[in-house]
Design an enzyme around this catalytic site. Sequence first.
Site, PDB file in Angstrom:
ATOM      1  NE  ARG A 115      -6.855  -0.613 -18.347  1.00 38.43           N
ATOM      2  CZ  ARG A 115      -6.988  -1.569 -19.271  1.00 38.43           C
ATOM      3  NH1 ARG A 115      -6.000  -2.397 -19.528  1.00 38.43           N
ATOM      4  NH2 ARG A 115      -8.117  -1.695 -19.942  1.00 38.43           N
ATOM      5  CE  LYS A 167       4.206   9.722   1.114  1.00 39.31           C
ATOM      6  NZ  LYS A 167       4.598   8.421   1.628  1.00 39.31           N
ATOM      7  CE1 TYR A 174       3.489   5.416   4.837  1.00 40.22           C
ATOM      8  CE2 TYR A 174       2.533   3.670   3.516  1.00 40.22           C
ATOM      9  CZ  TYR A 174       2.456   4.932   4.050  1.00 40.22           C
ATOM     10  OH  TYR A 174       1.363   5.712   3.822  1.00 40.22           O
ATOM     11  CG  ASP A 198       9.635   2.307   0.127  1.00 38.29           C
ATOM     12  OD1 ASP A 198      10.009   3.410  -0.331  1.00 38.29           O
ATOM     13  OD2 ASP A 198       8.493   2.118   0.578  1.00 38.29           O
TER      14      ASP A 198
HETATM   15  C1  LIG Z   1       4.013   7.148   1.690  1.00 39.49           C
HETATM   16  C2  LIG Z   1       4.851   5.940   1.578  1.00 39.49           C
HETATM   17  C3  LIG Z   1       4.401   4.797   0.899  1.00 39.49           C
HETATM   18  C4  LIG Z   1       3.004   4.731   0.294  1.00 39.49           C
HETATM   19  O1  LIG Z   1       2.864   5.612  -0.759  1.00 39.49           O
HETATM   20  P1  LIG Z   1       1.477   6.363  -1.156  1.00 39.49           P
HETATM   21  O2  LIG Z   1       1.874   7.190  -2.300  1.00 39.49           O
HETATM   22  O3  LIG Z   1       1.029   7.122   0.040  1.00 39.49           O
HETATM   23  O4  LIG Z   1       0.511   5.277  -1.519  1.00 39.49           O
HETATM   24  C5  LIG Z   1       5.270   3.730   0.791  1.00 39.49           C
HETATM   25  N1  LIG Z   1       6.504   3.757   1.335  1.00 39.49           N
HETATM   26  C6  LIG Z   1       6.959   4.832   2.002  1.00 39.49           C
HETATM   27  C7  LIG Z   1       8.324   4.821   2.569  1.00 39.49           C
HETATM   28  C8  LIG Z   1       6.156   5.955   2.145  1.00 39.49           C
HETATM   29  O5  LIG Z   1       6.611   7.008   2.823  1.00 39.49           O
END
Ligand SMILES: *Cc1c(COP(=O)(O)O)cnc(C)c1O
Length: 377
Positions: free
Chosen positions: A46, A195, A98, A170
């Site tokens: 961890r 992603k 998001y 982000d």
């Molecule tokens: C998918 C997404 C998230 C969340 O991420 P997860 O891996 O699904 O928890 C946050 N910000 C953006 C822009 C995203 O596309």
Amino acid sequence: MNQKTICIHGCKEKKDLTGSVSVPIYQSATFAHPAVGKSTGYDYSRQQNPTREHLECTVAALEGGSHAVAFTSGMAAITALMELFQPGDHIIASEDLYGGSIRLFEQINKKNGLRFSYADTSDATKIEALITKDTKAVFIETPSNPTMIVTDIKAVSELTKPRGILLIVDNTFLTPYFQKPLQLGADIIVHSGTKYLCGHNDTLAGFLVTEDQKLGEKLRHLLMSLGSCLSPFDSWLLIRGIKTLAIRMEKQQENAIAIAHWLKTHPKVKKVYYAGLSEHPSYEISSTQASGFGSMISFTVDSEATAVQVLEKVELILYAESLGGVETLITYPMLQTHADLTKEERDARGINETLLRLSVGLEFAEDLISDLKQALD
Ligand SMILES: *Cc1c(COP(=O)(O)O)cnc(C)c1O
């Protein structure tokens, strides 16, 4: 070193002694100590794990940061990030964020005393108008989801830096391959590694990245204390995915440009939102602050019936949530990513029953266009 090379070789300080070309998966929860009071540098997974460390170091290098910490998902990363703040703290966020981030802020963080305001962050004066003495952070996503609104990162950092407010970006949509927010004045980068960084629609992951020593230590302390650390195997899948990040980003963008231009010619398509189209309102800022436009496209069609028809008739393209992978996916933001917003909130953001979102993958572009054509006609 060029980032294309970093993608493939990652961090140079490999600790394995066998010469293994692929980073080994250290599938161990704990590590033995050589003597009392001594450690190999690894105590418990961890806290530290060599596979995860290699991935974190690679992501930090790509973003131009000094620290990256890897979480089990993007939401786990943002949840941990929110622990930097105290009850009463105020955060200004992009209104086109998001959906999961808005749900976290409104349904979880608010009850713990954090306060949020939302603004169209593509206009920095709208952020400035919301700043109070309690404002501790500005949280932006650019380009945004799903309507591809672009925020000028440098302009926002000129507001936040002198006031000691953290600028959080982000960077999921463009990844460090196309956009490096730390160089534009951001303090912390957030990623859904699920992603583009992973790229294969097979693993969830999340990252927080910074170049500030103190913040980096705080983020690592949060990872260790909250326990949402990425597993060794998933870390390895991310290392593997990032090896092809450069070539995937380039080719997916090429496909997206072809599809965006084709969509504009279809009579049932009313509006195409793609940052790489010269008529996009933020085309200029996009071209200066990023080295690419990415491969996310949203578009509206002439009616709800057409939107539903497209979702049901696509064959090659999959009707599924998520984005950034090699497979092209289509989503219905109103019912999927933004289902938690009220109708008024959705309407204010242009998310209605005619809006569809495409994450363009790596297939042969003409095959994708034929699929969209038969689904629309
Ligand atoms: C998918 C997404 C998230 C969340 O991420 P997860 O891996 O699904 O928890 C946050 N910000 C953006 C822009 C995203 O596309």
